[in-house]
Motif scaffolding. Structure first.
Motif, PDB file in Angstrom:
ATOM      1  N   VAL A 192      13.003 -22.964   9.339  1.00 24.03           N
ATOM      2  CA  VAL A 192      11.566 -22.756   9.428  1.00 24.03           C
ATOM      3  C   VAL A 192      10.913 -24.068   9.838  1.00 24.03           C
ATOM      4  N   TYR A 252       9.448 -23.930   0.866  1.00 25.23           N
ATOM      5  CA  TYR A 252      10.631 -24.323   1.643  1.00 25.23           C
ATOM      6  C   TYR A 252      11.827 -24.540   0.719  1.00 25.23           C
ATOM      7  N   HIS A 277      13.057 -12.404  10.027  1.00 24.62           N
ATOM      8  CA  HIS A 277      12.790 -13.829  10.272  1.00 24.62           C
ATOM      9  C   HIS A 277      11.492 -14.052  11.040  1.00 24.62           C
ATOM     10  N   GLU A 305       8.721 -16.638   9.664  1.00 25.15           N
ATOM     11  CA  GLU A 305       8.171 -17.733  10.465  1.00 25.15           C
ATOM     12  C   GLU A 305       6.653 -17.648  10.547  1.00 25.15           C
TER      13      GLU A 305
END
Length: 646
Positions: free
Chosen positions: A226, A484, A517, A521
């Motif tokens: 990412v 994250y 994904h 993102e």
């Protein structure tokens, strides 16, 4: 969904023992009860267990292509396989069936490793190249599907979907990794890239690995991450519409199946959103299932019933009670490595319930991590604002001192339990978040470890793993750093591991549209204010769903899929834990000071402190150690086969 395993011989001219490969495959029979296949050649053996979901006639594996050059064993789903098949057909590639396995193989032939960037899906696969004599291992971007690898004493390279497939190999040493024990006690799971064993690693999410016979230390290569430097915003209405369109597309792609399909429904925002979008697309009533608890404080089943009624789903539910001792052994067999997320119990139960009627289920996992749903995110943001006002040195002296002296008042009202907050304010962003998510605090871990084990650790702390990941986070935003870190540790190590093993134990495929994904993102690039706004978590997601869901579902207080550990360890789990104190693998391991564990047990049992999470972690570790010792390896002289899980 499937199970894969294999051997690359250390001796180039050897052919792996077919009976051993069969044994490795049998250990994964629960992942793929529909078909079994084996490929052997000089220096290579690959085994596959298939759970047939798409193209039930074709798609048998291991699949050989390119006039015998390529051999593929694949676990997962590529949801955009039809579009890729069309593109490959236009390039001149032909297909015998309509399986995504064949698309994957032809895509690799056409584009090489770059084909992975085109895939939308979840996958872990092994691809052997007979021409270059290379083995390629690949794991999907988020780590939805697992993949382990390691070396035997004789130098064979072995791999598999679960650790038990590697345990079958008689040449695998079962030495515990002390760093993995520290990380497990800290977090409640063993995070990538370690496993509980020294000789075995986990391929991290978003990584590939190319192994050539003769290599001793193959290095995993990252192919996706990412990018936190990207940030986009816009007017709220446009963002809401864009988010809903992305979610609808992710759900639509995951409805492709040639078998019965349904959904998990907890009554929370994420699973309710998935059911809402399924109801828009599917021609018949969605099959939904839910788990409740006999303790009303932990029971969400009334909310799941409300959502099921709202969308007229075909709903089924089950009430979970405190499990007996035999359930701990069952969890150890399912997870292999120690796994201390207590929600594994209801997850296992809901997968068993779902499999009675469907073979594929969609879940709402990932929404909290991507859109800022956890309470700990709000607290982390609040603490970060205070940290920004004072330099670290001053905070350490002020809040560190207060945190040391403030009592750990587990018995007190929530407003008076300030010790954890004071300690967090004395730390930097990464250490503070690690402290927040720790299952067993550093001081308690040091208290429980034996003198010998502390020496083996040589000062290592699981915090070092968080710092290593944080170095790749291209942002200074505290929420995005926390998200994250969760994407790299908590999500693949806990949430996705929990769902994969529990579902596969029942031959059930679980799909996670919120972890498409493209959604990840996009969601991670949203500003913090779009995720947490005036104290409201998942703000944009909730606003986007207001037209679909009742307000009382969207804006009710988050409850979570947890179990009442504090009460259970003062009731039905008393006897199982007291057995651990008397005679157990945990006591024999030499890892712990058993007198200190007895002291922690007394503190909890008398009501002095709440050590429920710590005690559960120790109980699960004991079950796992016993499982690792007794799990049978293959012996050619007796033709011993691994015990199937189901």
């Amino acid at each position: 969904m499937c199970g894969i395993a294999g051997i690359v011989c250390g001796a180039f001219d050897h052919i792996p023992d077919r009976a051993l490969l069969e044994c490795m495959g049998q250990s994964l029979a629960h992942r793929g009860p529909d078909q079994a296949g084996i490929y052997t050649g000089v220096g290579i053996g690959i085994v596959h267990r298939r759970l047939s979901i798409i193209d039930l006639t074709h798609g048998r594996q291991p699949m050989v292509g390119g006039e015998g050059r390529w051999v593929l064993s694949y676990n997962g789903e590529i949801y955009n396989f039809r579009e890729l098949m069309q593109e490959l057909s236009e390039l001149g590639y032909s297909f015998e069936g309509h399986s995504d396995t064949e698309v994957l193989l032809q895509a690799w032939r056409a584009w090489g490793r770059a084909c992975i960037d085109r895939f939308i899906g979840m996958f872990a696969f092994a691809l052997w190249d007979n021409e270059t004599r290379e083995l390629h291992l690949v794991r999907d971007r988020l780590g939805i599907k697992p993949l382990y690898y390691g070396f035997t004493r004789e130098g064979d390279f072995i791999f598999g979907s679960e650790l038990k497939a590697l345990l079958v190999h008689p040449g695998l040493a079962r030495d515990l990794d002390p760093l993995a024990i520290e990380e497990y006690l800290a977090l409640g799971y063993v995070p990538d890239p370690r496993s509980i064993l020294k000789q075995v690693n986990t391929l991290p999410a978003g990584h590939t690995l190319c192994f050539r016979p003769g290599e001793m230390q193959p290095v995993a290569q990252r192919y996706w991450d990412v990018d936190l430097s990207k940030q986009h915003d816009g007017d709220e209405q446009s963002l809401m519409e864009s988010l809903r369109e992305r979610l609808a597309d992710a759900v639509r792609l995951r409805l492709i199946a040639d078998v019965p399909l349904g959904a998990f429904l907890s009554g929370g925002v994420d699973s309710s959103a998935v059911v809402a979008l399924m109801s828009e697309t599917m021609p018949s009533a969605v099959q939904t299932c839910a788990i409740g608890f006999d303790d009303p404080a932990y029971d969400e089943s009334p909310y799941s019933r409300q959502v099921a009624k709202h969308f007229s789903t075909d709903h089924d539910e089950l009430i979970v009670h405190a499990a007996g001792h035999e359930m701990f052994d069952r969890l150890a067999e399912v997870y292999d490595a120690p796994f201390a997320d207590s929600s594994a119990l209801p997850t296992y139960a809901v997968c068993e319930l779902a499999r009675r009627r469907v073979k594929v289920a969609l879940s709402g996992d990932g929404g909290d991590e991507i859109f800022g749903g956890y309470r700990r995110y709000r607290l982390h943001l609040s603490e970060s604002r205070v940290r920004e006002l004072l330099p670290l040195g001053l905070r350490k002296r002020l809040f560190g001192t207060l945190g040391r002296w403030y009592p750990k008042a587990d018995w007190a009202p929530q407003a008076l339990r300030a010790k954890t907050t004071l300690q967090a304010l004395a730390r930097d962003t990464v250490e503070a978040y690690f402290h927040t998510v720790s299952a067993t605090p550093h001081t308690v871990r040091q208290r429980l470890y034996s003198t010998r084990f502390r020496s083996e650790l040589q000062g290592y702390s699981a915090l070092e793993l968080f710092r290593e990941h944080a170095r790749h986070a291209t942002t200074d935003d505290p929420l995005r750093i926390a998200q994250y870190l969760d994407l790299k540790t908590w999500l693949p190590g806990d949430i996705l591991t929990k769902v994969d093993r529990a579902s596969m134990a029942h031959a059930l495929e679980v799909r996670v549209p919120l972890l498409d994904h493209r959604v990840v993102e996009w969601g991670m690039s949203l500003p913090t204010a779009r995720k947490i706004h005036r104290g409201e978590s998942k703000y944009l997601l909730k606003r986007a769903l207001e037209r679909d869901l009742p307000s009382e579902i969207i804006y009710r207080r988050k409850q979570g899929f947890s179990v009442p550990l504090k009460q259970w360890f003062r009731g039905p789990l008393t006897e199982p834990f007291e057995k651990v104190l008397q005679n157990s693998a945990l006591a024999d391991s030499g890892l712990f000071d058993m007198d200190e564990i007895r002291c922690v047990w007394r503190e909890h049992h008398t009501g002095m402190s709440d050590h429920g999470t710590v005690l559960w972690s120790l109980l699960m570790l004991n079950s796992s150690l016993e499982h690792l010792v007794r799990y049978p390896a293959y012996t050619a002289s007796h033709d011993t086969l691994a015990r199937p899980l189901v």
